[in-house]
Design an enzyme around this catalytic site. Structure first.
Site, PDB file in Angstrom:
ATOM      1  N   ASP A 191       1.968  -6.581  -5.297  1.00 43.69           N
ATOM      2  CA  ASP A 191       3.194  -5.933  -4.812  1.00 43.69           C
ATOM      3  C   ASP A 191       3.098  -5.743  -3.300  1.00 43.69           C
ATOM      4  O   ASP A 191       2.151  -6.211  -2.675  1.00 43.69           O
ATOM      5  CB  ASP A 191       3.426  -4.603  -5.535  1.00 43.69           C
ATOM      6  CG  ASP A 191       2.257  -3.644  -5.332  1.00 43.69           C
ATOM      7  OD1 ASP A 191       1.396  -3.927  -4.479  1.00 43.69           O
ATOM      8  OD2 ASP A 191       2.214  -2.617  -6.028  1.00 43.69           O
ATOM      9  N   ASP A 228       2.483  -3.086  -1.386  1.00 45.56           N
ATOM     10  CA  ASP A 228       1.305  -2.367  -0.903  1.00 45.56           C
ATOM     11  C   ASP A 228       0.077  -3.260  -0.928  1.00 45.56           C
ATOM     12  O   ASP A 228      -0.731  -3.261  -0.004  1.00 45.56           O
ATOM     13  CB  ASP A 228       1.054  -1.129  -1.763  1.00 45.56           C
ATOM     14  CG  ASP A 228       1.957   0.027  -1.361  1.00 45.56           C
ATOM     15  OD1 ASP A 228       2.349   0.067  -0.172  1.00 45.56           O
ATOM     16  OD2 ASP A 228       2.284   0.851  -2.230  1.00 45.56           O
ATOM     17  N   ASP A 240      -3.090  -5.481  -5.684  1.00 45.72           N
ATOM     18  CA  ASP A 240      -1.943  -5.650  -6.567  1.00 45.72           C
ATOM     19  C   ASP A 240      -0.979  -6.683  -6.009  1.00 45.72           C
ATOM     20  O   ASP A 240      -0.911  -6.897  -4.806  1.00 45.72           O
ATOM     21  CB  ASP A 240      -1.187  -4.325  -6.731  1.00 45.72           C
ATOM     22  CG  ASP A 240      -1.980  -3.340  -7.580  1.00 45.72           C
ATOM     23  OD1 ASP A 240      -2.857  -3.797  -8.337  1.00 45.72           O
ATOM     24  OD2 ASP A 240      -1.718  -2.131  -7.477  1.00 45.72           O
ATOM     25  N   GLU A 284      -8.357  -2.693  -4.781  1.00 47.53           N
ATOM     26  CA  GLU A 284      -7.377  -1.693  -4.381  1.00 47.53           C
ATOM     27  C   GLU A 284      -7.262  -0.611  -5.447  1.00 47.53           C
ATOM     28  O   GLU A 284      -6.943  -0.874  -6.593  1.00 47.53           O
ATOM     29  CB  GLU A 284      -6.001  -2.366  -4.199  1.00 47.53           C
ATOM     30  CG  GLU A 284      -4.877  -1.386  -3.960  1.00 47.53           C
ATOM     31  CD  GLU A 284      -3.507  -2.080  -3.928  1.00 47.53           C
ATOM     32  OE1 GLU A 284      -3.454  -3.320  -4.062  1.00 47.53           O
ATOM     33  OE2 GLU A 284      -2.499  -1.363  -3.780  1.00 47.53           O
TER      34      GLU A 284
END
Ligand code: TTJ
Length: 651
Positions: A510, A512, A508, A435
């Protein structure tokens, strides 16, 4: 005196379950644990589906025991002729006596589950059953205890079914059980898992109130579902983010032989074809004969309507099935006996008799429905949309032909993004899908270029769920993935051409990142399924923290718990770095923690994981208030042990 069971083989049966629990409930992880609950709930649902109960309550207690209550007729309390013990005792001690008690009590009974209450008994420390019938209260208790042979036996009755006294106005069954912590990895059920399944069951069983109470925390959590419209409400819910082109949904049902068929459908102005099918309340994510029957009937009935209404003139060719399914959201629910589920995840219905049954019911219900003038408007909207879809389909076909001709000339694939590896051995090569460009840069520098290739994904790949294959193919991010893997897509997908043995998703930790991961998994699941089922897809786990000590080697922590443990060690003199994303790691750090086969952690994605992510994304999505990303982050998080995924395997 201890109560003994006349039939010694009964106990042997339950002991067999205990010896090999996974054979009966799939696993001893969270999934298997919840399976126990579904077994019991299934029995209550059967009673409700047959019209004898309309409320089912699941209570999660502080000691991790679980109660299921219904207001049905109650498990039979009479003495079983052949076995000489009460119906209750038979149900809880005889393998396979499950909800199919007597076999004639119900029109149909459980499916994939249906291994019965006796299995739950065998895998619990104790079970208590209370039945209220004819204003009398009966109770029986079971426990795992030492037998005369000195060995531990599970599910032994502590007493015969006993009448405790009179009740007034109460009716039904209450079953409480404590899953055995010597069998299961964890015995804590998840509120979210139970809540979602009860909601799904409430949609599938119109008018039945499903309640969950969680008494484990300081404050009681509770949720309650009841849908007067049943699967029609389900379809509306699935469509609520879309613009439907008619309302209410078309909701029809009928039976063919002893197969009950019910469907609800509503088109929206999008393109996705979303058919959610269930057999005996169990999702059939991979479709099967019933879905085929539905599609065949819908295509035929709609084409006939189009002729009759003059939408298609004599010279016009028939419209294709896919034209009528553009923007279709549909729930198809069957109830039938002797269900055969096929495929790796048992998500596909195999019974050949289901196809003609669904075809007949849909045709016989839908044909007169369109003849009713009140429904003409709906029929016309579907017809109109299908005509447009056919036009676009024809244009796309032509465009593709020219594009293909062009492509042959300038077949310059999207090599720009991919940093390929130098080695040619596809059985060891790895592709990291990373990513973001900055993490991609670190990965390129940090990797072992002999066998590790890097494909950075810029921005976000589009959400495949609401798109057609053609649109998916136009998306640059997906095109680069398809090209890099080199094995084609959809029906053309061929593992033999796969260029990498491992495909590692690095995103990641998180929201997203979780979103991108869910989108990629859904994409692989839909268009490259063998990639997952043959075990080529992995989730790379990057650390969240780095703890540095003055004299000893630094420590990387992959979750908050590990950090806590690391800091408890007592060493005072440390510095802590928190990685907010992969991009914050240096090339060396990324190699050391995430890419080096000797040190990294990879989670292999199973087909069940992927199916669950897809089911989550497409059916179980939360309310509007919670954004899609947050939702996926919360429930499809591979870093958490307690949600959907059972195990983090080190590979
Ligand atoms: C069987 O045929 C006679 C009338 O009652 C039928 C029956 O078994 N009803 C029934 C079973 N209602 N509820 C159950 C049941 C509920 C729970 C929560 C658990 C179990 C194992 C059965």
């Amino acid at each position: 005196m201890e109560y003994s069971v006349s039939n010694i083989t009964v106990m042997e049966g339950l002991d067999a379950v205990r010896a090999r629990p996974a054979m009966y409930i799939g696993s001893i992880g969270p999934r298997g644990l919840h399976h126990l609950l579904w077994e019991i709930v299934d029995n209550a649902i059967d009673e409700a589906a047959n019209g004898f109960a309309n409320e089912i309550t699941v209570t999660l207690h502080r000691d991790n025991s679980v109660t299921v209550t219904d207001n049905g007729r109650g498990i039979p309390v009479g003495i079983h002729e052949k076995l000489g013990v009460s119906g209750v005792e038979v149900v809880f001690t005889q393998l396979h006596a499950g909800g199919k008690f007597g076999n004639d009590a119900y029109g149909y009974s459980g499916g994939l589950h249906g291994v019965g209450a006796s299995v739950v008994n065998a895998l619990s420390r104790w079970v208590t059953v209370e039945v209220c019938v004819d204003n009398r209260l009966y109770r029986q208790e079971f426990e795992s205890a030492e037998g005369a042979d000195g060995k531990l036996h599970s599910g032994k009755p502590r007493m015969p079914l006993t009448e405790l006294g009179r009740t007034r106005g109460r009716q039904g069954t209450v079953v409480q059980f404590l899953p055995d912590d010597r069998v299961f990895e964890t015995i804590q059920m998840s509120f979210d898992t139970v809540q979602k399944r009860l909601r799904e069951l409430a949609y599938l069983n119109r008018g039945v109130r499903m309640v969950i109470e969680d008494k484990r925390g300081s404050e009681m959590k509770r949720a309650e579902y009841r849908f007067a419209g049943g699967i029609s409400d389900f379809v509306k819910y699935l469509n609520k983010e879309n613009n439907s082109i008619y309302d209410p949904p078309v909701h029809l049902s009928g039976s063919y032989g002893d197969i009950l068929v019910e469907f609800a459908m509503q088109h929206n102005d999008g393109y996705a074809d979303n058919l959610f099918s269930y057999v005996n309340n169990i999702p059939t994510a991979d479709g099967g004969t019933h879905e085929t029957g539905f599609r065949t009937a819908l295509t035929r009935v709609m084409n006939e309507y189009c002729r009759r209404a003059g939408v298609l003139k004599d010279k016009d060719p028939q419209l294709a099935g896919e034209d009528f399914r553009e923007g279709l959201t549909c729930v198809l629910s069957l109830k039938m006996r002797n269900v055969q589920f096929e495929g790796q995840t048992k998500g596909k219905l195999g019974n050949t008799e289901a196809k003609p049954a669904v075809e007949a019911v849909v045709t016989q219900a839908l044909t007169p429905y369109w003849e009713d003038l009140r429904n003409t408007d709906t029929a016309n909207r579907i017809a109109e949309k299908a005509v447009k879809a056919a036009r676009v389909r024809e244009q796309t076909r032509k465009a593709k032909e020219t594009a293909r001709a062009k492509n042959k000339l300038e077949s310059a694939p999207l090599v720009g993004k991919l940093s390929s590896c130098t080695g040619r051995d596809t059985s060891v090569n790895e592709l990291f899908i990373v990513e973001g460009d900055s993490a991609g840069g670190s990965a390129k520098q940090g990797r072992d270029r002999r066998f590790q290739a890097i494909l950075p994904l810029r921005g976000k790949p589009l959400n495949v769920e609401k798109k057609r294959l053609e649109q998916v193919l136009q998306n640059e991010e997906f095109r680069s993935v398809i090209t890099a893997l080199g094995a084609g897509i959809g029906e053309d997908f061929d593992l033999r051409s796969l260029r990498y043995n491992k495909v590692v998703i690095l995103s990641d930790a998180d929201q997203d990142g979780a979103h991108i991961r869910a989108i990629l998994l859904t994409f692989f699941y839909r268009y490259m399924r063998p990639l997952i089922s043959e075990g080529h897809v992995y989730i790379g786990m990057a650390p969240l923290y780095k703890v540095t000590y003055p004299s000893s080697a630094p420590l990387y922590c992959y979750d908050d718990k590990a950090l806590q443990t690391a800091l408890k060690g007592g060493k005072k003199n440390y510095s802590l770095q928190r990685f907010k994303g992969l991009g914050e790691m240096s090339a060396d750090q990324l190699w050391e923690t995430t890419m080096d086969p000797a040190q990294r952690r990879l989670t292999r994605v199973t087909i069940e994981d992927a199916a669950e992510v897809e089911h989550l994304v497409s059916v179980l999505m939360g309310d509007k208030v919670q954004s899609r990303k947050e939702y996926i982050f919360e429930y499809a998080d591979f870093n958490r042990h307690d949600t959907l995924f059972e195990r983090i395997k080190k590979v």
